[in-house]
Design an enzyme around this catalytic site. Structure first.
Site, PDB file in Angstrom:
ATOM      1  N   MET A 124       9.808  -7.162   4.836  1.00  0.00           N
ATOM      2  CA  MET A 124       9.805  -7.764   6.163  1.00  0.00           C
ATOM      3  C   MET A 124      11.053  -8.576   6.486  1.00  0.00           C
ATOM      4  O   MET A 124      11.008  -9.472   7.332  1.00  0.00           O
ATOM      5  CB  MET A 124       8.554  -8.645   6.315  1.00  0.00           C
ATOM      6  CG  MET A 124       7.249  -7.888   6.137  1.00  0.00           C
ATOM      7  SD  MET A 124       7.081  -6.458   7.240  1.00  0.00           S
ATOM      8  CE  MET A 124       6.937  -7.278   8.834  1.00  0.00           C
ATOM      9  N   ARG A 125      12.153  -8.254   5.861  1.00  0.00           N
ATOM     10  CA  ARG A 125      13.413  -8.926   6.193  1.00  0.00           C
ATOM     11  C   ARG A 125      14.431  -7.908   6.697  1.00  0.00           C
ATOM     12  O   ARG A 125      14.510  -6.798   6.161  1.00  0.00           O
ATOM     13  CB  ARG A 125      13.983  -9.670   4.985  1.00  0.00           C
ATOM     14  CG  ARG A 125      13.197 -10.908   4.637  1.00  0.00           C
ATOM     15  CD  ARG A 125      13.919 -11.788   3.642  1.00  0.00           C
ATOM     16  NE  ARG A 125      13.146 -12.995   3.382  1.00  0.00           N
ATOM     17  CZ  ARG A 125      13.216 -14.099   4.111  1.00  0.00           C
ATOM     18  NH1 ARG A 125      14.059 -14.146   5.142  1.00  0.00           N
ATOM     19  NH2 ARG A 125      12.483 -15.151   3.828  1.00  0.00           N
ATOM     20  N   SER A 132       0.824  -1.213   0.000  1.00  0.00           N
ATOM     21  CA  SER A 132       0.000   0.000   0.000  1.00  0.00           C
ATOM     22  C   SER A 132       0.857   1.263   0.000  1.00  0.00           C
ATOM     23  O   SER A 132       0.504   2.261  -0.641  1.00  0.00           O
ATOM     24  CB  SER A 132      -0.963   0.013   1.188  1.00  0.00           C
ATOM     25  OG  SER A 132      -0.283   0.214   2.408  1.00  0.00           O
ATOM     26  N   ASN A 133       1.985   1.238   0.688  1.00  0.00           N
ATOM     27  CA  ASN A 133       2.881   2.401   0.641  1.00  0.00           C
ATOM     28  C   ASN A 133       3.495   2.557  -0.744  1.00  0.00           C
ATOM     29  O   ASN A 133       3.681   3.675  -1.223  1.00  0.00           O
ATOM     30  CB  ASN A 133       3.980   2.276   1.705  1.00  0.00           C
ATOM     31  CG  ASN A 133       3.621   2.979   2.995  1.00  0.00           C
ATOM     32  OD1 ASN A 133       3.248   4.144   2.991  1.00  0.00           O
ATOM     33  ND2 ASN A 133       3.723   2.264   4.106  1.00  0.00           N
ATOM     34  N   GLU A 161       1.383   7.450   6.896  1.00  0.00           N
ATOM     35  CA  GLU A 161       2.510   6.894   6.161  1.00  0.00           C
ATOM     36  C   GLU A 161       2.439   7.266   4.687  1.00  0.00           C
ATOM     37  O   GLU A 161       3.443   7.644   4.077  1.00  0.00           O
ATOM     38  CB  GLU A 161       2.524   5.367   6.309  1.00  0.00           C
ATOM     39  CG  GLU A 161       2.839   4.865   7.704  1.00  0.00           C
ATOM     40  CD  GLU A 161       2.851   3.350   7.765  1.00  0.00           C
ATOM     41  OE1 GLU A 161       3.299   2.711   6.783  1.00  0.00           O
ATOM     42  OE2 GLU A 161       2.396   2.784   8.782  1.00  0.00           O
ATOM     43  N   ARG A 221      21.515 -16.171   2.995  1.00  0.00           N
ATOM     44  CA  ARG A 221      21.086 -14.772   2.932  1.00  0.00           C
ATOM     45  C   ARG A 221      21.987 -13.949   2.018  1.00  0.00           C
ATOM     46  O   ARG A 221      21.512 -13.088   1.282  1.00  0.00           O
ATOM     47  CB  ARG A 221      21.057 -14.144   4.333  1.00  0.00           C
ATOM     48  CG  ARG A 221      20.534 -12.714   4.311  1.00  0.00           C
ATOM     49  CD  ARG A 221      20.268 -12.169   5.692  1.00  0.00           C
ATOM     50  NE  ARG A 221      21.475 -11.719   6.343  1.00  0.00           N
ATOM     51  CZ  ARG A 221      21.488 -10.874   7.394  1.00  0.00           C
ATOM     52  NH1 ARG A 221      20.350 -10.426   7.896  1.00  0.00           N
ATOM     53  NH2 ARG A 221      22.630 -10.524   7.954  1.00  0.00           N
ATOM     54  N   ASP A 241      15.416  -0.628  12.771  1.00  0.00           N
ATOM     55  CA  ASP A 241      14.663   0.602  13.041  1.00  0.00           C
ATOM     56  C   ASP A 241      15.510   1.635  13.780  1.00  0.00           C
ATOM     57  O   ASP A 241      14.992   2.420  14.569  1.00  0.00           O
ATOM     58  CB  ASP A 241      13.387   0.294  13.843  1.00  0.00           C
ATOM     59  CG  ASP A 241      12.472  -0.684  13.126  1.00  0.00           C
ATOM     60  OD1 ASP A 241      12.403  -0.615  11.888  1.00  0.00           O
ATOM     61  OD2 ASP A 241      11.833  -1.516  13.796  1.00  0.00           O
ATOM     62  N   ASN A 250      13.434   3.755   4.977  1.00  0.00           N
ATOM     63  CA  ASN A 250      12.396   2.873   5.523  1.00  0.00           C
ATOM     64  C   ASN A 250      11.339   3.720   6.216  1.00  0.00           C
ATOM     65  O   ASN A 250      11.620   4.830   6.683  1.00  0.00           O
ATOM     66  CB  ASN A 250      12.996   1.883   6.529  1.00  0.00           C
ATOM     67  CG  ASN A 250      11.961   0.891   7.038  1.00  0.00           C
ATOM     68  OD1 ASN A 250      11.224   0.305   6.252  1.00  0.00           O
ATOM     69  ND2 ASN A 250      11.900   0.695   8.349  1.00  0.00           N
ATOM     70  N   HIS A 272       8.472   3.285   9.336  1.00  0.00           N
ATOM     71  CA  HIS A 272       8.122   2.405  10.456  1.00  0.00           C
ATOM     72  C   HIS A 272       6.876   2.943  11.156  1.00  0.00           C
ATOM     73  O   HIS A 272       6.773   4.157  11.393  1.00  0.00           O
ATOM     74  CB  HIS A 272       9.287   2.332  11.452  1.00  0.00           C
ATOM     75  CG  HIS A 272       9.022   1.427  12.609  1.00  0.00           C
ATOM     76  ND1 HIS A 272       9.011   0.049  12.483  1.00  0.00           N
ATOM     77  CD2 HIS A 272       8.741   1.691  13.907  1.00  0.00           C
ATOM     78  CE1 HIS A 272       8.732  -0.482  13.664  1.00  0.00           C
ATOM     79  NE2 HIS A 272       8.577   0.490  14.538  1.00  0.00           N
TER      80      HIS A 272
END
Length: 220
Positions: A93-94, A16-17, A177, A68, A148, A110, A112
């Protein structure tokens, strides 16, 4: 005409962002455009949105890679091949490794759903309600190797109302946001903000009450 900066947007879900950023890029004079949308989930709804709007979309599922490092290297190669100037995390989400973060230092953003440094991590809305907080909101920050924990660029606050559920609060914060992120991206694209020695340098931004980092956003 000034060439618009190119954005690589990383998502994990519905995006959505990312949609809000895309809508901003469609407005006259916006200084950036999305050149690629990347997800770690091939079923992410945001990929369909990107493709339907003729934006390159790519999925790199973690299970398809040995580790990774290999996974992130594939993502980095896609970002670099796209010509992206700015990398935008929009519900990705990583947790990114230090080498990834350092590769895009100063151009990795980012958003948050809390007023950082409060409520880092997940389930921010539930934790705010559990604590009885009266103010909640969102934060756009540069990304560093701490979760974060990067330099804060801008925040937008919303009230926590009597009777709010997590869904109510999440909806109110998400509206913030969508407005805040596109504005910050615009400032980075026009070099009005920069990461300098771990902090944020603001240039030529009209101040509000003498504070260059304060944005006024009205949320009903």
């Amino acid at each position: 005409m000034v060439e618009r900066k190119k954005l690589a947007v990383l998502i994990s879900g519905r995006g959505s962002n990312m949609e809000a950023i895309y809508n901003a890029t469609c407005t006259q004079g916006y200084p950036a455009e999305i050149c690629i949308v990347i997800s770690d989930n091939e079923d992410a709804g945001g990929l369909n949105f990107a493709r339907s709007n003729e934006i390159k979309a790519a999925a790199f599922e973690r299970k398809a890679f040995e580790d990774r490092n290999e996974h992130e290297q594939a993502i980095c190669e896609a970002i670099d091949a796209s010509g992206a100037d700015i990398v935008v995390l929009a519900g990705y989400m990583r947790i990114l490794s230090k080498p990834f973060v350092e590769r895009y230092e100063g151009r990795l953003l980012n958003i948050h759903p809390s007023l950082l440094p409060a409520y880092k991590g997940l389930d921010t809305h539930g934790r705010v309600l559990e604590d009885g907080a009266k103010i909640h909101g969102c934060t756009v920050h540069f990304v560093n190797s701490e979760m974060d924990g990067g330099a804060i660029i801008a925040q937008a606050a919303v009230p926590v109302l009597s009777g709010d559920t997590e869904s109510d609060l999440a909806t109110r914060v998400l509206k913030c946001e969508h407005q805040l992120y596109s504005r910050v991206i615009s400032l980075l694209a026009t070099e009005q903000i920069r990461l300098v020695e771990g902090g944020v340098k603001f240039d030529d931004i009209p101040s509000i009450d003498g504070n260059d980092s304060l944005f006024s956003i009205d949320i009903m």
